[in-house]
Design a protein around this motif. Sequence first.
Motif, PDB file in Angstrom:
ATOM      1  N   LYS A  60       1.699 -13.137 -17.584  1.00 50.21           N
ATOM      2  CA  LYS A  60       1.913 -12.196 -18.679  1.00 50.21           C
ATOM      3  C   LYS A  60       2.246 -10.832 -18.106  1.00 50.21           C
ATOM      4  CE  LYS A  60      -3.029 -11.444 -18.942  1.00 50.21           C
ATOM      5  NZ  LYS A  60      -4.262 -11.446 -19.706  1.00 50.21           N
ATOM      6  N   PHE A  61       2.868 -10.008 -18.909  1.00 47.55           N
ATOM      7  CA  PHE A  61       3.081  -8.636 -18.477  1.00 47.55           C
ATOM      8  C   PHE A  61       2.717  -7.692 -19.603  1.00 47.55           C
ATOM      9  CE2 PHE A  61       6.866  -7.542 -20.854  1.00 47.55           C
ATOM     10  CZ  PHE A  61       7.484  -8.763 -21.083  1.00 47.55           C
ATOM     11  N   ILE A  62       2.370  -6.493 -19.227  1.00 46.64           N
ATOM     12  CA  ILE A  62       2.002  -5.476 -20.201  1.00 46.64           C
ATOM     13  C   ILE A  62       2.862  -4.253 -19.929  1.00 46.64           C
ATOM     14  CG2 ILE A  62       0.130  -4.004 -21.046  1.00 46.64           C
ATOM     15  CD1 ILE A  62      -1.812  -6.211 -20.127  1.00 46.64           C
ATOM     16  N   GLU A  63       3.582  -3.796 -20.961  1.00 48.31           N
ATOM     17  CA  GLU A  63       4.478  -2.654 -20.854  1.00 48.31           C
ATOM     18  C   GLU A  63       3.767  -1.464 -21.475  1.00 48.31           C
ATOM     19  OE1 GLU A  63       8.967  -3.840 -21.351  1.00 48.31           O
ATOM     20  OE2 GLU A  63       8.336  -2.550 -23.008  1.00 48.31           O
ATOM     21  N   ILE A  64       3.561  -0.415 -20.698  1.00 45.48           N
ATOM     22  CA  ILE A  64       2.793   0.737 -21.179  1.00 45.48           C
ATOM     23  C   ILE A  64       3.642   1.999 -21.091  1.00 45.48           C
ATOM     24  CG2 ILE A  64       0.712   2.133 -20.799  1.00 45.48           C
ATOM     25  CD1 ILE A  64      -0.555  -0.318 -19.444  1.00 45.48           C
ATOM     26  N   ASP A  65       3.805   2.690 -22.204  1.00 49.43           N
ATOM     27  CA  ASP A  65       4.456   4.015 -22.188  1.00 49.43           C
ATOM     28  C   ASP A  65       3.420   5.042 -21.769  1.00 49.43           C
ATOM     29  OD1 ASP A  65       6.874   3.088 -23.018  1.00 49.43           O
ATOM     30  OD2 ASP A  65       6.572   3.565 -25.132  1.00 49.43           O
ATOM     31  N   LEU A  66       3.712   5.764 -20.682  1.00 46.92           N
ATOM     32  CA  LEU A  66       2.765   6.763 -20.179  1.00 46.92           C
ATOM     33  C   LEU A  66       3.342   8.162 -20.322  1.00 46.92           C
ATOM     34  CD1 LEU A  66       1.447   5.255 -16.818  1.00 46.92           C
ATOM     35  CD2 LEU A  66       0.177   5.562 -18.946  1.00 46.92           C
ATOM     36  N   ALA A  67       2.471   9.121 -20.609  1.00 43.71           N
ATOM     37  CA  ALA A  67       2.903  10.520 -20.685  1.00 43.71           C
ATOM     38  C   ALA A  67       3.155  11.071 -19.280  1.00 43.71           C
ATOM     39  CB  ALA A  67       1.854  11.351 -21.407  1.00 43.71           C
ATOM     40  N   GLU A  68       2.514  10.509 -18.266  1.00 38.36           N
ATOM     41  CA  GLU A  68       2.628  10.967 -16.869  1.00 38.36           C
ATOM     42  C   GLU A  68       4.072  10.867 -16.369  1.00 38.36           C
ATOM     43  OE1 GLU A  68       0.069  12.186 -14.662  1.00 38.36           O
ATOM     44  OE2 GLU A  68       2.022  12.671 -13.793  1.00 38.36           O
TER      45      GLU A  68
ATOM     46  N   ASP B 162      -5.634   1.763 -11.714  1.00 42.60           N
ATOM     47  CA  ASP B 162      -6.979   1.933 -12.257  1.00 42.60           C
ATOM     48  C   ASP B 162      -7.171   1.101 -13.536  1.00 42.60           C
ATOM     49  OD1 ASP B 162      -9.542   3.385 -12.371  1.00 42.60           O
ATOM     50  OD2 ASP B 162      -8.672   4.305 -14.162  1.00 42.60           O
ATOM     51  N   MET B 163      -6.168   1.140 -14.421  1.00 45.94           N
ATOM     52  CA  MET B 163      -6.254   0.342 -15.668  1.00 45.94           C
ATOM     53  C   MET B 163      -6.348  -1.148 -15.361  1.00 45.94           C
ATOM     54  SD  MET B 163      -3.301   1.972 -18.052  1.00 45.94           S
ATOM     55  CE  MET B 163      -2.907   3.708 -17.973  1.00 45.94           C
TER      56      MET B 163
ATOM     57  N   LEU C  89      -9.581  -2.973 -16.595  1.00 49.47           N
ATOM     58  CA  LEU C  89      -9.410  -3.648 -17.888  1.00 49.47           C
ATOM     59  C   LEU C  89      -8.387  -4.785 -17.895  1.00 49.47           C
ATOM     60  CD1 LEU C  89      -9.927  -3.566 -21.046  1.00 49.47           C
ATOM     61  CD2 LEU C  89      -7.870  -2.174 -21.157  1.00 49.47           C
ATOM     62  N   LEU C  90      -7.189  -4.509 -17.368  1.00 49.23           N
ATOM     63  CA  LEU C  90      -6.071  -5.389 -17.695  1.00 49.23           C
ATOM     64  C   LEU C  90      -6.090  -6.732 -16.969  1.00 49.23           C
ATOM     65  CD1 LEU C  90      -3.252  -2.692 -17.796  1.00 49.23           C
ATOM     66  CD2 LEU C  90      -4.655  -3.522 -19.668  1.00 49.23           C
TER      67      LEU C  90
END
Lengths: 74, 74
Positions: free
Chosen positions: A34-42, A54-55, A59-60
């Motif tokens: 599986k993959f998780i796509e995360i929009d980051l403000a960084e 770290d995530m 958690l992930l």
Amino acid sequence: MTLKSGVLDPQGKAVRHALGALGVDGVGDVRQGKFIEIDLAESDPERARESVEDMCKRLLANTVIEDYVIEIGG
Amino acid sequence: MTLKSGVLDPQGKAVRHALGALGVDGVGDVRQGKFIEIDLAESDPERARESVEDMCKRLLANTVIEDYVIEIGG
């Protein structure tokens, strides 16, 4: 995230079996992940990578049975 | 495979929520998808792509709600 190579992957096995039943030839090993796509403000790629690392650890990913790869981009 | 952009992604929402609960800031949209890694006997990349395209349409992807991308490689 993928299951570590020694860990049984029943979903992958099911897909391989189903492809065989459909008459598809030449299919070897099948692994599902599986993959998780995360929009980051960084905006700093290095800091973004640390944050995602770290995530993943907290958690992930289940690091007992899963490997993970982080890609930072576009 | 990812859910099409109009389709609700409860797993992605849950991840976003959990990251917030862990105190991780700067997380925007989160989408969860899956990938399937298939070892193929086919050595011609063009034919391999056609074969995987066929598998996606017939079995792997639910094209009503999912988009898919095919990568052929090493």
